[in-house]
Scaffold this motif. Structure first.
Motif, PDB file in Angstrom:
ATOM      1  N   PRO A 224      -0.431   7.817  -3.070  1.00 20.38           N
ATOM      2  CA  PRO A 224       0.156   9.002  -3.696  1.00 20.38           C
ATOM      3  C   PRO A 224       0.821   9.919  -2.678  1.00 20.38           C
ATOM      4  O   PRO A 224       0.319  10.991  -2.338  1.00 20.38           O
ATOM      5  N   VAL A 225       1.961   9.485  -2.135  1.00 21.39           N
ATOM      6  CA  VAL A 225       2.648  10.276  -1.119  1.00 21.39           C
ATOM      7  C   VAL A 225       4.034  10.667  -1.609  1.00 21.39           C
ATOM      8  O   VAL A 225       4.626  10.010  -2.469  1.00 21.39           O
ATOM      9  N   ASP A 226       4.553  11.763  -1.034  1.00 18.10           N
ATOM     10  CA  ASP A 226       5.866  12.289  -1.383  1.00 18.10           C
ATOM     11  C   ASP A 226       6.853  12.207  -0.232  1.00 18.10           C
ATOM     12  O   ASP A 226       8.060  12.159  -0.442  1.00 18.10           O
ATOM     13  N   LEU A 227       6.321  12.237   0.998  1.00 16.81           N
ATOM     14  CA  LEU A 227       7.164  12.251   2.184  1.00 16.81           C
ATOM     15  C   LEU A 227       6.730  11.144   3.137  1.00 16.81           C
ATOM     16  O   LEU A 227       5.538  10.858   3.269  1.00 16.81           O
ATOM     17  N   LEU A 228       7.710  10.573   3.820  1.00 16.50           N
ATOM     18  CA  LEU A 228       7.458   9.518   4.798  1.00 16.50           C
ATOM     19  C   LEU A 228       7.998   9.988   6.143  1.00 16.50           C
ATOM     20  O   LEU A 228       9.198  10.254   6.276  1.00 16.50           O
ATOM     21  N   LYS A 229       7.108  10.118   7.132  1.00 15.85           N
ATOM     22  CA  LYS A 229       7.525  10.569   8.459  1.00 15.85           C
ATOM     23  C   LYS A 229       7.520   9.364   9.403  1.00 15.85           C
ATOM     24  O   LYS A 229       6.466   8.804   9.702  1.00 15.85           O
ATOM     25  N   VAL A 230       8.707   8.972   9.847  1.00 13.41           N
ATOM     26  CA  VAL A 230       8.863   7.772  10.654  1.00 13.41           C
ATOM     27  C   VAL A 230       8.443   8.062  12.092  1.00 13.41           C
ATOM     28  O   VAL A 230       8.888   9.036  12.697  1.00 13.41           O
TER      29      VAL A 230
ATOM     30  N   SER B 171       0.827  -1.204   0.000  1.00 13.90           N
ATOM     31  CA  SER B 171       0.000   0.000   0.000  1.00 13.90           C
ATOM     32  C   SER B 171       0.858   1.249   0.000  1.00 13.90           C
ATOM     33  O   SER B 171       0.492   2.271  -0.581  1.00 13.90           O
ATOM     34  N   LEU B 172       2.022   1.189   0.645  1.00 14.10           N
ATOM     35  CA  LEU B 172       2.916   2.341   0.644  1.00 14.10           C
ATOM     36  C   LEU B 172       3.368   2.662  -0.772  1.00 14.10           C
ATOM     37  O   LEU B 172       3.447   3.824  -1.164  1.00 14.10           O
TER      38      LEU B 172
END
Length: 210
Positions: A116-122, A111-112
């Motif tokens: 439609p994402v640009d940034l991943l915040k851990v 799913s990741l």
């Protein structure tokens, strides 16, 4: 916020926050390369006119790419067609999308790749666990950072509170972070002063950790 979500008031509140944030940013950014992040709820994304509301809030006052909409990973986006449609529509406007608190919610690796994402915040707990135990948690954090890089996502580590956490992220090759060690929360006046004094110090609620 949970009560607002339950009653549906979060839609009206969210639109007010979006409009206020964009208005403040347009008046305060001074044409710098900064960006502003705004949290958005699933109820907001399910509104068919959400992308129109975003476009109106920007109002041509700054480039759409300077607005980042943050969606928590706890929201089951893949199973919400209306929300996905809204995200794709705002992406077409040029607005960026961040997946917040990654590692704590519903997202699978598949799913990741599809969202439609640009940034991943851990999520912060990953950093806290890694700082306490350099074994498996460190490998897991390194894997998440590598995954973001392979998917072409800007990866931001949350919860940087101590110097040893910052150094750990530098050692792992993480460029951006968020936390009190890098900069405490500020009110509108304080944020405006920061933008004016150090226009490249922090962008989109994050800072370079090196």
């Amino acid at each position: 916020i949970p009560v607002a979500e339950e009653t549906g008031l979060i839609v009206e509140i969210g639109r007010w926050v979006l409009a206020e944030a964009c208005s403040w940013f347009a008046a305060s950014s001074g044409g710098t390369s900064h960006a502003i992040s705004v949290n958005v709820s699933m109820r907001e994304l399910r509104q068919p006119d959400y992308a129109t509301a975003v476009q109106e809030a920007i109002g041509g006052a700054f480039p759409p790419s300077a607005l980042i909409l943050e969606v928590t990973e706890g929201a089951p986006l893949r199973d919400a067609p209306g929300a996905l449609a809204s995200l794709r529509a705002v992406k077409e406007l040029g607005v960026r999308v961040a997946l917040d608190d990654f590692g704590t919610g519903y997202s699978s690796l598949l799913s990741l790749a599809e969202l439609p994402v640009d940034l991943l915040k851990v999520a912060g707990p990953f950093l806290e666990a890694t700082a306490a135990d350099s074994g498996k948690p460190a490998g897991l954090l390194a894997g998440i950072l590598g995954l973001g890089g392979h998917l072409g996502l800007m990866t931001i580590a949350k919860g940087i509170e101590r110097p040893e956490q910052r150094q750990l992220l530098i050692d792992l090759g993480c460029e951006f972070g968020q936390g009190n060690l890098l900069g405490p929360p500020l009110d509108a006046a304080g944020a405006r002063e920061l933008l004016s004094a150090a226009p490249r110090a922090t962008r989109a609620g994050r800072a370079r950790i090196d």
